[in-house]
Design a protein around this motif. Structure first.
Motif, PDB file in Angstrom:
ATOM      1  N   GLU A  60       0.845  -1.188   0.000  1.00 56.20           N
ATOM      2  CA  GLU A  60       0.000   0.000   0.000  1.00 56.20           C
ATOM      3  C   GLU A  60       0.880   1.238   0.000  1.00 56.20           C
ATOM      4  O   GLU A  60       1.791   1.364   0.817  1.00 56.20           O
ATOM      5  CB  GLU A  60      -0.910   0.039   1.229  1.00 56.20           C
ATOM      6  CG  GLU A  60      -2.025  -0.958   1.176  1.00 56.20           C
ATOM      7  CD  GLU A  60      -2.989  -0.813   2.351  1.00 56.20           C
ATOM      8  OE1 GLU A  60      -3.998  -1.528   2.317  1.00 56.20           O
ATOM      9  OE2 GLU A  60      -2.739  -0.010   3.276  1.00 56.20           O
ATOM     10  N   THR A  62       0.830   5.459   0.160  1.00 56.42           N
ATOM     11  CA  THR A  62       0.043   6.661   0.412  1.00 56.42           C
ATOM     12  C   THR A  62       0.544   7.676  -0.598  1.00 56.42           C
ATOM     13  O   THR A  62       1.729   8.014  -0.610  1.00 56.42           O
ATOM     14  CB  THR A  62       0.227   7.175   1.852  1.00 56.42           C
ATOM     15  OG1 THR A  62      -0.150   6.133   2.760  1.00 56.42           O
ATOM     16  CG2 THR A  62      -0.636   8.394   2.100  1.00 56.42           C
ATOM     17  N   GLU A  64       0.053  11.395  -2.447  1.00 58.50           N
ATOM     18  CA  GLU A  64      -0.558  12.714  -2.392  1.00 58.50           C
ATOM     19  C   GLU A  64      -0.830  13.144  -3.827  1.00 58.50           C
ATOM     20  O   GLU A  64       0.085  13.240  -4.644  1.00 58.50           O
ATOM     21  CB  GLU A  64       0.336  13.718  -1.690  1.00 58.50           C
ATOM     22  CG  GLU A  64      -0.388  15.017  -1.439  1.00 58.50           C
ATOM     23  CD  GLU A  64       0.315  15.890  -0.432  1.00 58.50           C
ATOM     24  OE1 GLU A  64       0.468  17.085  -0.741  1.00 58.50           O
ATOM     25  OE2 GLU A  64       0.709  15.386   0.631  1.00 58.50           O
ATOM     26  N   LYS A  69      -4.773  12.805   0.083  1.00 58.02           N
ATOM     27  CA  LYS A  69      -3.997  11.571   0.262  1.00 58.02           C
ATOM     28  C   LYS A  69      -4.857  10.377  -0.121  1.00 58.02           C
ATOM     29  O   LYS A  69      -6.008  10.267   0.300  1.00 58.02           O
ATOM     30  CB  LYS A  69      -3.496  11.447   1.697  1.00 58.02           C
ATOM     31  CG  LYS A  69      -2.412  12.457   1.990  1.00 58.02           C
ATOM     32  CD  LYS A  69      -1.786  12.260   3.327  1.00 58.02           C
ATOM     33  CE  LYS A  69      -0.698  13.310   3.505  1.00 58.02           C
ATOM     34  NZ  LYS A  69      -0.240  13.386   4.857  1.00 58.02           N
ATOM     35  N   TRP A  70      -4.286   9.508  -0.936  1.00 64.62           N
ATOM     36  CA  TRP A  70      -4.940   8.307  -1.419  1.00 64.62           C
ATOM     37  C   TRP A  70      -4.155   7.086  -0.971  1.00 64.62           C
ATOM     38  O   TRP A  70      -2.922   7.123  -0.898  1.00 64.62           O
ATOM     39  CB  TRP A  70      -4.966   8.295  -2.949  1.00 64.62           C
ATOM     40  CG  TRP A  70      -5.942   9.235  -3.569  1.00 64.62           C
ATOM     41  CD1 TRP A  70      -5.809  10.586  -3.697  1.00 64.62           C
ATOM     42  CD2 TRP A  70      -7.185   8.886  -4.150  1.00 64.62           C
ATOM     43  NE1 TRP A  70      -6.904  11.099  -4.331  1.00 64.62           N
ATOM     44  CE2 TRP A  70      -7.770  10.078  -4.622  1.00 64.62           C
ATOM     45  CE3 TRP A  70      -7.868   7.678  -4.328  1.00 64.62           C
ATOM     46  CZ2 TRP A  70      -8.997  10.096  -5.264  1.00 64.62           C
ATOM     47  CZ3 TRP A  70      -9.090   7.705  -4.964  1.00 64.62           C
ATOM     48  CH2 TRP A  70      -9.650   8.900  -5.413  1.00 64.62           C
ATOM     49  N   ILE A  71      -4.853   5.992  -0.709  1.00 62.79           N
ATOM     50  CA  ILE A  71      -4.209   4.700  -0.504  1.00 62.79           C
ATOM     51  C   ILE A  71      -4.240   3.996  -1.854  1.00 62.79           C
ATOM     52  O   ILE A  71      -5.316   3.785  -2.425  1.00 62.79           O
ATOM     53  CB  ILE A  71      -4.942   3.847   0.556  1.00 62.79           C
ATOM     54  CG1 ILE A  71      -4.927   4.551   1.914  1.00 62.79           C
ATOM     55  CG2 ILE A  71      -4.324   2.442   0.637  1.00 62.79           C
ATOM     56  CD1 ILE A  71      -3.552   4.776   2.495  1.00 62.79           C
ATOM     57  N   LYS A  92       9.308   7.212  -0.532  1.00 64.78           N
ATOM     58  CA  LYS A  92       8.841   8.581  -0.326  1.00 64.78           C
ATOM     59  C   LYS A  92       9.494   9.524  -1.332  1.00 64.78           C
ATOM     60  O   LYS A  92      10.704   9.470  -1.556  1.00 64.78           O
ATOM     61  CB  LYS A  92       9.164   9.005   1.108  1.00 64.78           C
ATOM     62  CG  LYS A  92       8.562  10.306   1.512  1.00 64.78           C
ATOM     63  CD  LYS A  92       8.818  10.576   2.984  1.00 64.78           C
ATOM     64  CE  LYS A  92       8.193  11.890   3.392  1.00 64.78           C
ATOM     65  NZ  LYS A  92       8.379  12.167   4.808  1.00 64.78           N
ATOM     66  N   ARG A 109     -10.873   7.348  -0.554  1.00 66.16           N
ATOM     67  CA  ARG A 109      -9.744   7.598  -1.455  1.00 66.16           C
ATOM     68  C   ARG A 109      -8.843   6.363  -1.466  1.00 66.16           C
ATOM     69  O   ARG A 109      -7.750   6.378  -0.908  1.00 66.16           O
ATOM     70  CB  ARG A 109      -8.997   8.837  -1.009  1.00 66.16           C
ATOM     71  CG  ARG A 109      -9.803  10.095  -1.225  1.00 66.16           C
ATOM     72  CD  ARG A 109      -8.950  11.326  -1.014  1.00 66.16           C
ATOM     73  NE  ARG A 109      -9.745  12.507  -1.251  1.00 66.16           N
ATOM     74  CZ  ARG A 109     -10.167  13.324  -0.298  1.00 66.16           C
ATOM     75  NH1 ARG A 109      -9.858  13.085   0.967  1.00 66.16           N
ATOM     76  NH2 ARG A 109     -10.879  14.392  -0.593  1.00 66.16           N
TER      77      ARG A 109
END
Length: 130
Positions: A60, A62, A64, A69-71, A92, A109
């Motif tokens: 998963e 995260t 942006e 913010k979406w998973i 990141k 999301r």
């Protein structure tokens, strides 16, 4: 029926009831990891990774995207590897586009990726899906 037979029947019924409860409790997790929660149509989502949890049962990210913010659910480790997508590519700050399916509930999301595009290179996680 003897007390020994009654005891055996009670144990079998208890075992069957335990299995039924375990199966019922696992249905929400099973549904999440399938495709039933996702829209039928394909969508694209582009953004920057702000966090990543990779591994089983699936990774998963995260992401942006457009201030939200979406998973983004990516594949299992073997699926990512088969597509050529390595864990160190999903860290990141990495910009990517996910191609796949949004959650049927527009308030959630959550996005299931079939393909990931990083620096113009496409990683096809589900080559058997259109």
């Amino acid at each position: 029926m003897s007390s020994m037979q009654t005891s055996l029947v009670q144990r079998v019924l208890g075992f069957v009831a335990g299995i039924a409860i375990a199966l019922a409790m696992s249905l929400p997790a099973f549904a999440h990891h399938g495709w039933a929660w996702a829209e039928d149509g394909n969508s694209e989502l582009s953004g920057v990774i702000v966090a990543a949890k990779l591994g089983n049962p699936h990774g998963e990210l995260t992401l942006e995207a457009d201030g939200a913010k979406w998973i983004v659910e990516v594949g299992q480790p073997w699926r990512n590897e088969r597509a050529g997508l390595k864990d160190d590519m999903l860290t990141k700050g990495v910009k990517l586009t996910a191609i796949g399916h949004r959650h049927v509930d527009p308030k959630k999301r959550v996005f299931k990726a079939e393909r990931i595009v990083i620096d113009g290179k496409t990683f096809d996680l589900y080559p058997d899906r259109d």
